[in-house]
Enzyme design. Sequence first.
Site, mmCIF file in Angstrom:
data_model
loop_
_atom_site.group_PDB
_atom_site.id
_atom_site.type_symbol
_atom_site.label_atom_id
_atom_site.label_comp_id
_atom_site.label_asym_id
_atom_site.label_seq_id
_atom_site.Cartn_x
_atom_site.Cartn_y
_atom_site.Cartn_z
ATOM 1 C CE LYS A 116 4.642 -32.647 61.456
ATOM 2 N NZ LYS A 116 3.815 -33.554 60.624
ATOM 3 C CG HIS A 120 -6.499 -5.335 60.803
ATOM 4 N ND1 HIS A 120 -7.413 -6.195 60.236
ATOM 5 C CD2 HIS A 120 -6.525 -5.584 62.138
ATOM 6 C CE1 HIS A 120 -7.965 -6.923 61.194
ATOM 7 N NE2 HIS A 120 -7.436 -6.582 62.351
ATOM 8 N NE ARG A 147 -4.804 -10.749 63.294
ATOM 9 C CZ ARG A 147 -5.454 -10.063 64.218
ATOM 10 N NH1 ARG A 147 -5.277 -10.326 65.489
ATOM 11 N NH2 ARG A 147 -6.297 -9.103 63.871
ATOM 12 N NE ARG A 194 -11.208 -7.275 69.796
ATOM 13 C CZ ARG A 194 -10.924 -7.615 71.051
ATOM 14 N NH1 ARG A 194 -11.860 -7.631 71.941
ATOM 15 N NH2 ARG A 194 -9.695 -7.911 71.414
ATOM 16 C CB THR A 195 -9.662 -10.352 63.615
ATOM 17 O OG1 THR A 195 -9.381 -9.016 64.030
ATOM 18 C CG2 THR A 195 -9.564 -10.432 62.100
HETATM 19 C C1 NCD Z 1 -5.880 -5.090 66.443
HETATM 20 C C2 NCD Z 1 -4.853 -5.855 65.653
HETATM 21 O O1 NCD Z 1 -4.737 -7.073 65.783
HETATM 22 O O2 NCD Z 1 -4.194 -5.187 64.863
HETATM 23 N N1 NCD Z 1 -6.903 -5.889 66.945
HETATM 24 C C3 NCD Z 1 -7.974 -6.192 66.138
HETATM 25 O O3 NCD Z 1 -7.839 -6.808 65.104
HETATM 26 N N2 NCD Z 1 -9.172 -5.749 66.519
HETATM 27 C C4 NCD Z 1 -5.357 -4.108 67.390
HETATM 28 C C5 NCD Z 1 -4.308 -4.501 68.397
HETATM 29 O O4 NCD Z 1 -3.870 -5.635 68.473
HETATM 30 O O5 NCD Z 1 -3.913 -3.600 69.139
#
Ligand code: NCD
Length: 309
Positions: free
Chosen positions: A86, A135, A107, A57-58
């Site tokens: 590398k 997040h 991320r 999703r993100t």
């Molecule tokens: C979450 C995350 O990556 O922190 N997912 C997200 O971004 N919607 C939640 C998770 O991984 O449980």
Amino acid sequence: MNFKGIHVVSVRDFSRKDIEHILNLADTFIPIARGESSSTLMNGKIMATLFFEPSTRTRLSFESAMQRLGGRVLGFADPGGTSAKKGETLADTIRMAAAYSDLIVLRHPQEGAARLASKFSNVPVINAGDGAGQHPTQTLLDLQTIRQEAGKIDGKKIALVGDLKYGRTVHSLAYALAMFDTELTFVAPPTLQMPKEMIETVSQMGAKPKLVNSVEEVIAEADVIYVTRIQKERFPDPAEYRKVAEVYKITPEILEDAKKKMIVMHPLPRVKEISPEVDDTDYAAYFKQAFYGVPARMALISLITGVVE
Ligand code: NCD
């Protein structure tokens, strides 16, 4: 605040007023996010998405947001195909992405990675999850979901449920909800409760979070139940994970005691915390929540690139 050029590492980089400004703008982007109208707002801009950890999703909602606003996207979903393999440092990867784009979405499995990246980037860095840290953009879409699906944020009784120790979405969300007038309850087994320093911080911010063990203790009162996945990948010991795996499960039976207008949220992915029979009930807000990732991120990227004030 003037958003142009800022890094977004933690939700605490914003005030309540800033958050409301972003959410008001996000509301206006909903038709574009749905594809009902088109936009050229981000024409000529490039966003880099650097994902060192899995995501559905993100990453996709960031990319959808950018592309629906007429911008372009480059990046990777798996660092295995990059020079990180590398031995390139994060700092150098960030310098490169900054040279090729107007905005970086990162991320990374390490807490603090986004803060570090921001030191080496001359374009804005957005934290899309740093280990068990923060997040912040998930929080924006979570707040937009509460506003849209529960009417408003102030006055709501909100229970955060599950892995509050390692879950970064609830870390960011707890800070943000403490900026509003909400009644917070943290529902977790003792070993997965919200970290002490976070409880202290939200308390200093004026929230008085209640700590409980079971969903049954909050279900009748809550306006919002925010369920999270137990973060298996962050447990140092798999035996510890097995002890708490599947401790909570939201089922139609549990929901029998809920208020009619209560909503169930989840950042997703879910494993077994919400049974699929809940999906077809009016309580289920989690798929709509995932959609709000697009307008919320549209608002943020258009503000920090300076195409909107
Ligand atoms: C979450 C995350 O990556 O922190 N997912 C997200 O971004 N919607 C939640 C998770 O991984 O449980």
